[in-house]
Scaffold this active site. Structure first.
Site, PDB file in Angstrom:
ATOM      1  N   ASP A   1       1.004  -0.941   0.190  1.00 37.75           N
ATOM      2  CA  ASP A   1       0.193   0.046   0.000  1.00 37.75           C
ATOM      3  C   ASP A   1       0.770   1.252  -0.079  1.00 37.75           C
ATOM      4  OD1 ASP A   1      -1.694   2.147   0.448  1.00 37.75           O
ATOM      5  OD2 ASP A   1      -3.048   1.028   1.937  1.00 37.75           O
TER       6      ASP A   1
ATOM      7  N   HIS B   1       0.412   8.060   3.269  1.00 44.48           N
ATOM      8  CA  HIS B   1       1.257   7.389   4.627  1.00 44.48           C
ATOM      9  C   HIS B   1       2.792   7.798   4.895  1.00 44.48           C
ATOM     10  CE1 HIS B   1      -2.636   5.553   4.999  1.00 44.48           C
ATOM     11  NE2 HIS B   1      -2.352   4.950   4.145  1.00 44.48           N
TER      12      HIS B   1
ATOM     13  N   ILE C   1      -0.709   9.512   8.355  1.00 45.91           N
ATOM     14  CA  ILE C   1      -1.436   8.869   9.334  1.00 45.91           C
ATOM     15  C   ILE C   1      -1.068   7.240   8.913  1.00 45.91           C
ATOM     16  CG2 ILE C   1      -3.143  10.359   9.521  1.00 45.91           C
ATOM     17  CD1 ILE C   1      -4.690   8.651   7.206  1.00 45.91           C
TER      18      ILE C   1
ATOM     19  N   GLY D   1      -4.988   2.208   7.784  1.00 42.23           N
ATOM     20  CA  GLY D   1      -6.041   1.397   8.635  1.00 42.23           C
ATOM     21  C   GLY D   1      -5.707   0.129   8.855  1.00 42.23           C
TER      22      GLY D   1
END
Length: 311
Positions: A202, A207, A222, A225
């Site tokens: 990902d 990120h 961040i 998830g």
């Protein structure tokens, strides 16, 4: 393309080739915070070496690539009949579940693929939620994992109100209010955690690039998830399933607020009774102690406990 949400239900995407190696399994384990004592997940020569059971969640973005994945291209998919065109900048990962049907081999070999179909569409005043089922199968078509993921398309409009689903993820029981959790696990998210997790496939710039995170209103980078899901899965597996990878039969969460590198997470776990298959059903919630907000809500897991030998 005309908008008719009913037409989207059951639509099957083209099969996606996927692959992985032992190295991918090691990298994923470290990406979700595995520790030096978790040798069965971080050491390829350990006699118990196994894939962490949530590993397949990375495959829809990784595919069969062995190099860096172009994130923008990875998001491109064939149009789904009946759905409006969504703004990719306003898509939020709403929920994720995974059911383990068979233990993963340490290397995929040829012929593995993800079979993807739309299993739910829900429109409300805030936008449109699309639910997908992803089935991981080997070259013979044998299923190994079943995942359901939902995307919330903020502000999207179609017919005003609609809701239909032909398959569902496991649903959590309410958190018991009359007793404390059976297990509480607190972990620190390192400043570099997102840098490691992204290497599993990902490569969303959100990120790693603080400018993008700030521009999107997150105040910087961040954590993925699905990395937070991995941390919670480790907490559940180690405390309820004795860290046996075959013990985690299913797990699912809702993503309710972002986590940043450097935050501290607290996962509270309640064992809420047996499933019909004899596993232990677990309800859990993961709180971000750094913000005071719930990061993962609606946590549910089915875990097989080791039976104690009779004396």
């Amino acid at each position: 393309m005309s908008i008719d949400l009913e037409k989207a239900i059951g639509f099957e995407n083209q099969d996606q080739p996927v692959s992985w190696t032992r190295r991918d399994l090691l990298l994923y384990a470290v990406g979700i915070g595995a520790k030096k004592d978790d040798l069965q997940f971080v050491y390829e020569l350990d006699k118990r070496f196994s894939a962490f059971p949530t590993y397949p969640v990375v495959l829809s973005l990784k595919g069969n690539q062995t190099d860096v994945v172009n994130f923008a291209k990875a998001l491109d998919s064939e149009p789904i009949p009946g759905l409006p065109k969504f703004d990719p900048k306003r898509v939020v990962h709403g929920s994720q579940s995974i059911e383990s049907l068979k233990p993963l081999p340490l290397e995929s070999g040829p012929g593995w693929k993800l079979k993807k179909r739309v299993v739910g569409v829900h429109e409300n005043k805030s936008g449109i939620i699309v639910e997908y089922e992803l089935l991981l199968v080997d070259g013979n078509g044998t299923p190994y994992s079943r995942m359901i993921t939902s995307s919330f398309n903020v502000g999207a409009k179609a017919v005003g109100k609609f809701s239909k689903a032909i398959a569902k993820a496991p649903v959590a029981k309410p958190i018991p209010k009359d007793r404390k959790p059976d297990h509480v696990v607190t972990e620190h998210i390192s400043d570099e955690q997102a840098l490691v997790y992204r290497l599993s496939g990902d490569y969303n710039p959100l990120h790693i690039d603080p400018e993008i995170g700030s521009r999107l209103g997150f105040g910087g980078v961040i954590l993925h998830g699905l990395a937070s899901l991995g941390f919670a899965a480790r907490a559940v597996l180690s405390n309820v399933g004795n860290n046996d990878p075959s013990a985690l039969k299913a797990i699912g969460v809702r993503f309710t607020s972002p986590v940043k590198p450097g935050d501290n997470l607290e996962t509270s776990i309640w064992e809420v009774g047996p499933t019909k298959d004899g596993a232990t059903e677990v309800a859990f919630v993961t709180k971000n102690l750094s913000t005071g907000k719930i990061a993962l809500g609606g946590g549910v897991a089915y875990v097989t406990k080791a039976t104690k030998a009779k004396l």
